[in-house]
Design a protein around this motif. Structure first.
Motif, PDB file in Angstrom:
ATOM      1  N   ASN A  79      30.128 117.595  72.207  1.00 32.74           N
ATOM      2  CA  ASN A  79      29.930 117.808  73.636  1.00 32.74           C
ATOM      3  C   ASN A  79      28.733 118.721  73.911  1.00 32.74           C
ATOM      4  OD1 ASN A  79      30.846 120.406  73.053  1.00 32.74           O
ATOM      5  ND2 ASN A  79      32.934 119.990  73.746  1.00 32.74           N
ATOM      6  N   PHE A  80      28.471 118.960  75.210  1.00 35.20           N
ATOM      7  CA  PHE A  80      27.304 119.749  75.614  1.00 35.20           C
ATOM      8  C   PHE A  80      27.379 121.176  75.071  1.00 35.20           C
ATOM      9  CE2 PHE A  80      25.281 122.671  78.649  1.00 35.20           C
ATOM     10  CZ  PHE A  80      23.967 122.242  78.530  1.00 35.20           C
ATOM     11  N   ARG A  81      28.577 121.759  75.050  1.00 37.22           N
ATOM     12  CA  ARG A  81      28.741 123.125  74.559  1.00 37.22           C
ATOM     13  C   ARG A  81      28.264 123.246  73.114  1.00 37.22           C
ATOM     14  NH1 ARG A  81      34.735 125.244  74.419  1.00 37.22           N
ATOM     15  NH2 ARG A  81      34.478 124.950  76.663  1.00 37.22           N
ATOM     16  N   TYR A  82      28.646 122.270  72.282  1.00 36.98           N
ATOM     17  CA  TYR A  82      28.243 122.306  70.874  1.00 36.98           C
ATOM     18  C   TYR A  82      26.734 122.098  70.734  1.00 36.98           C
ATOM     19  CZ  TYR A  82      27.774 121.012  65.969  1.00 36.98           C
ATOM     20  OH  TYR A  82      27.372 120.950  64.656  1.00 36.98           O
ATOM     21  N   ILE A  83      26.202 121.118  71.489  1.00 37.44           N
ATOM     22  CA  ILE A  83      24.762 120.825  71.416  1.00 37.44           C
ATOM     23  C   ILE A  83      23.954 122.049  71.835  1.00 37.44           C
ATOM     24  CG2 ILE A  83      22.908 119.422  72.392  1.00 37.44           C
ATOM     25  CD1 ILE A  83      24.947 117.136  72.625  1.00 37.44           C
ATOM     26  N   LYS A  84      24.392 122.709  72.903  1.00 36.49           N
ATOM     27  CA  LYS A  84      23.689 123.902  73.392  1.00 36.49           C
ATOM     28  C   LYS A  84      23.713 125.010  72.341  1.00 36.49           C
ATOM     29  CE  LYS A  84      23.646 127.076  77.362  1.00 36.49           C
ATOM     30  NZ  LYS A  84      23.901 128.342  76.639  1.00 36.49           N
ATOM     31  N   SER A  85      24.869 125.208  71.710  1.00 36.32           N
ATOM     32  CA  SER A  85      24.999 126.242  70.686  1.00 36.32           C
ATOM     33  C   SER A  85      24.110 125.948  69.484  1.00 36.32           C
ATOM     34  CB  SER A  85      26.463 126.346  70.242  1.00 36.32           C
ATOM     35  OG  SER A  85      26.607 127.233  69.156  1.00 36.32           O
ATOM     36  N   ARG A  86      24.123 124.685  69.025  1.00 37.23           N
ATOM     37  CA  ARG A  86      23.303 124.310  67.867  1.00 37.23           C
ATOM     38  C   ARG A  86      21.820 124.384  68.191  1.00 37.23           C
ATOM     39  NH1 ARG A  86      22.926 124.506  64.012  1.00 37.23           N
ATOM     40  NH2 ARG A  86      22.606 122.554  62.898  1.00 37.23           N
ATOM     41  N   LEU A  87      21.456 124.025  69.432  1.00 39.87           N
ATOM     42  CA  LEU A  87      20.055 124.078  69.830  1.00 39.87           C
ATOM     43  C   LEU A  87      19.549 125.519  69.808  1.00 39.87           C
ATOM     44  CD1 LEU A  87      17.560 122.600  70.829  1.00 39.87           C
ATOM     45  CD2 LEU A  87      18.426 122.840  73.179  1.00 39.87           C
ATOM     46  N   GLU A  88      20.373 126.445  70.295  1.00 35.32           N
ATOM     47  CA  GLU A  88      19.993 127.859  70.280  1.00 35.32           C
ATOM     48  C   GLU A  88      19.800 128.349  68.846  1.00 35.32           C
ATOM     49  OE1 GLU A  88      23.156 129.713  72.387  1.00 35.32           O
ATOM     50  OE2 GLU A  88      22.379 129.186  74.382  1.00 35.32           O
ATOM     51  N   GLU A  89      20.670 127.913  67.939  1.00 38.67           N
ATOM     52  CA  GLU A  89      20.543 128.307  66.531  1.00 38.67           C
ATOM     53  C   GLU A  89      19.248 127.778  65.930  1.00 38.67           C
ATOM     54  OE1 GLU A  89      23.947 126.995  64.383  1.00 38.67           O
ATOM     55  OE2 GLU A  89      25.371 128.184  65.562  1.00 38.67           O
ATOM     56  N   GLU A  90      18.937 126.510  66.218  1.00 39.25           N
ATOM     57  CA  GLU A  90      17.743 125.896  65.641  1.00 39.25           C
ATOM     58  C   GLU A  90      16.463 126.493  66.222  1.00 39.25           C
ATOM     59  OE1 GLU A  90      17.648 124.024  63.050  1.00 39.25           O
ATOM     60  OE2 GLU A  90      19.840 124.059  62.961  1.00 39.25           O
ATOM     61  N   VAL A  91      16.479 126.869  67.505  1.00 39.83           N
ATOM     62  CA  VAL A  91      15.319 127.521  68.118  1.00 39.83           C
ATOM     63  C   VAL A  91      15.050 128.854  67.426  1.00 39.83           C
ATOM     64  CG1 VAL A  91      14.473 128.675  70.201  1.00 39.83           C
ATOM     65  CG2 VAL A  91      15.500 126.398  70.366  1.00 39.83           C
ATOM     66  N   LYS A  92      16.105 129.629  67.195  1.00 40.33           N
ATOM     67  CA  LYS A  92      15.960 130.914  66.510  1.00 40.33           C
ATOM     68  C   LYS A  92      15.459 130.719  65.083  1.00 40.33           C
ATOM     69  CE  LYS A  92      19.559 133.315  69.151  1.00 40.33           C
ATOM     70  NZ  LYS A  92      20.906 133.951  69.082  1.00 40.33           N
ATOM     71  N   ARG A  93      15.971 129.671  64.412  1.00 43.04           N
ATOM     72  CA  ARG A  93      15.539 129.394  63.047  1.00 43.04           C
ATOM     73  C   ARG A  93      14.050 129.028  63.008  1.00 43.04           C
ATOM     74  NH1 ARG A  93      19.188 127.650  59.376  1.00 43.04           N
ATOM     75  NH2 ARG A  93      20.383 126.616  61.033  1.00 43.04           N
ATOM     76  N   ALA A  94      13.631 128.192  63.969  1.00 42.86           N
ATOM     77  CA  ALA A  94      12.227 127.779  64.029  1.00 42.86           C
ATOM     78  C   ALA A  94      11.315 128.974  64.306  1.00 42.86           C
ATOM     79  CB  ALA A  94      12.048 126.715  65.110  1.00 42.86           C
ATOM     80  N   GLN A  95      11.757 129.867  65.180  1.00 44.39           N
ATOM     81  CA  GLN A  95      10.969 131.063  65.492  1.00 44.39           C
ATOM     82  C   GLN A  95      10.884 131.990  64.280  1.00 44.39           C
ATOM     83  OE1 GLN A  95      13.165 132.509  68.880  1.00 44.39           O
ATOM     84  NE2 GLN A  95      11.867 131.414  70.364  1.00 44.39           N
ATOM     85  N   ARG A  96      12.002 132.120  63.558  1.00 43.26           N
ATOM     86  CA  ARG A  96      12.037 133.025  62.406  1.00 43.26           C
ATOM     87  C   ARG A  96      11.111 132.552  61.292  1.00 43.26           C
ATOM     88  NH1 ARG A  96      17.031 133.200  62.002  1.00 43.26           N
ATOM     89  NH2 ARG A  96      17.480 131.773  60.277  1.00 43.26           N
ATOM     90  N   PHE A  97      11.092 131.244  61.036  1.00 40.67           N
ATOM     91  CA  PHE A  97      10.281 130.703  59.944  1.00 40.67           C
ATOM     92  C   PHE A  97       8.955 130.111  60.437  1.00 40.67           C
ATOM     93  CE2 PHE A  97      14.663 130.470  58.307  1.00 40.67           C
ATOM     94  CZ  PHE A  97      14.501 131.191  57.126  1.00 40.67           C
ATOM     95  N   GLU A  98       8.717 130.238  61.767  1.00 46.99           N
ATOM     96  CA  GLU A  98       7.481 129.745  62.373  1.00 46.99           C
ATOM     97  C   GLU A  98       7.282 128.256  62.089  1.00 46.99           C
ATOM     98  OE1 GLU A  98       4.333 132.279  61.046  1.00 46.99           O
ATOM     99  OE2 GLU A  98       5.013 133.991  62.249  1.00 46.99           O
ATOM    100  N   HIS A  99       8.354 127.484  62.316  1.00 48.37           N
ATOM    101  CA  HIS A  99       8.313 126.035  62.148  1.00 48.37           C
ATOM    102  C   HIS A  99       8.309 125.352  63.511  1.00 48.37           C
ATOM    103  CE1 HIS A  99      10.331 126.307  57.909  1.00 48.37           C
ATOM    104  NE2 HIS A  99       9.062 126.657  57.902  1.00 48.37           N
ATOM    105  N   TYR A 100       7.860 124.084  63.517  1.00 45.61           N
ATOM    106  CA  TYR A 100       7.959 123.287  64.734  1.00 45.61           C
ATOM    107  C   TYR A 100       9.402 122.816  64.906  1.00 45.61           C
ATOM    108  CZ  TYR A 100       2.864 123.102  64.851  1.00 45.61           C
ATOM    109  OH  TYR A 100       1.548 123.432  64.908  1.00 45.61           O
ATOM    110  N   LEU A 101       9.776 122.558  66.134  1.00 43.04           N
ATOM    111  CA  LEU A 101      11.116 122.054  66.427  1.00 43.04           C
ATOM    112  C   LEU A 101      11.009 120.885  67.392  1.00 43.04           C
ATOM    113  CD1 LEU A 101      14.232 122.326  66.288  1.00 43.04           C
ATOM    114  CD2 LEU A 101      14.079 123.860  68.261  1.00 43.04           C
ATOM    115  N   ALA A 102      11.642 119.776  67.044  1.00 46.07           N
ATOM    116  CA  ALA A 102      11.621 118.589  67.911  1.00 46.07           C
ATOM    117  C   ALA A 102      13.050 118.230  68.303  1.00 46.07           C
ATOM    118  CB  ALA A 102      10.970 117.419  67.182  1.00 46.07           C
TER     119      ALA A 102
END
Length: 238
Positions: free
Chosen positions: A207-230
């Motif tokens: 559901n949207f709650r899970y997608i939102k939570s996972r998206l926030e995690e992946e954004v933080k991961r991309a920022q931490r390792f300076e990777h692109y995120l699609a």
């Protein structure tokens, strides 16, 4: 004189019997204390796989078994399978599939009764799954029950030091299994509630709650390792 000798003999006999009873009482108290600590450890987590691993590890520990397995019932395939084990090779774990009533574990599951067998491999209910499988000297198999419904079986094979399992071992593992079944039920309910919180009840998709939570995690991961995120989103209603 004869009466005094008889009284002395009876007194010694009673004292010996009392010593045996006290020794048995102390043993039972130790076992109950150990069970209490073990169940407390198992109940400290609601992770289902961790609960199942702890149950079989502690189960074979309290009866001093060489090997053991925890089997659950697959309602879709209508068979028992090994979910967690200690001392069994991977090929055996993968190969074992038992129908209710088949083999020792299948009999215990179907009848809902514990079973103690000496010279286990000689029992007509014994089923061998591997040619190189060792001859089992002694087997305990007890049901996992929740409100008289059997959900699985705990098996313990061969007591350490070459001894045979006793009725005391059977009773101890049965008592343990009753508490273990409750721990399994609690972990399963927790897993179901957790799954329901992140999936859509109609489609089973996240559901949207899970997608939102996972998206926030992946954004933080991309920022931490300076990777692109699609992110790709698609409408599948049609």
């Amino acid at each position: 004189m004869l009466n005094k000798d008889r009284e002395k003999t009876e007194s010694k006999k009673l004292k010996k019997e009392l010593d045996v009873l006290n020794k048995e009482r102390r043993r039972l108290n130790r076992e109950l204390s150990t069970l209490k600590l073990i169940i407390s450890e198992i109940n400290s987590t609601l992770n289902l796989n961790r609960v199942l691993d702890l149950i079989i590890q502690k189960g074979i520990q309290i009866v001093e078994a060489e090997r053991g397995s925890l089997m659950l019932f697959d309602h879709r395939k209508e068979e028992l399978y090994i979910k967690s084990s200690v001392g069994l090779n991977k090929r055996t774990v993968s190969a074992v599939r038992i129908a209710p009533g088949e083999g020792i574990a299948g009999w215990v599951f179907k009848e809902g009764k514990p079973l103690l067998i000496k010279k286990g491999a000689k029992d007509p209910r014994f089923k061998k799954f591997e040619e190189e499988e060792e001859e089992l000297k002694s087997i305990i198999s007890v049901p996992l029950k929740i409100k008289n419904k059997v959900i699985g079986v705990i098996n313990a094979d061969d007591k350490r030091e070459g001894d045979f399992f006793s009725i005391g071992d059977l009773n101890l593992l049965s008592t343990f299994a009753n508490q273990a079944a409750i721990a399994i039920q609690n972990a399963q309910l927790h897993q179901e509630v957790k799954q329901q919180a992140i999936t859509d009840g109609l489609t089973g998709l996240y559901n949207f709650r899970y997608i939102k939570s996972r998206l926030e995690e992946e954004v933080k991961r991309a920022q931490r390792f300076e990777h692109y995120l699609a992110l790709i989103m698609a409408d599948i209603d049609d």
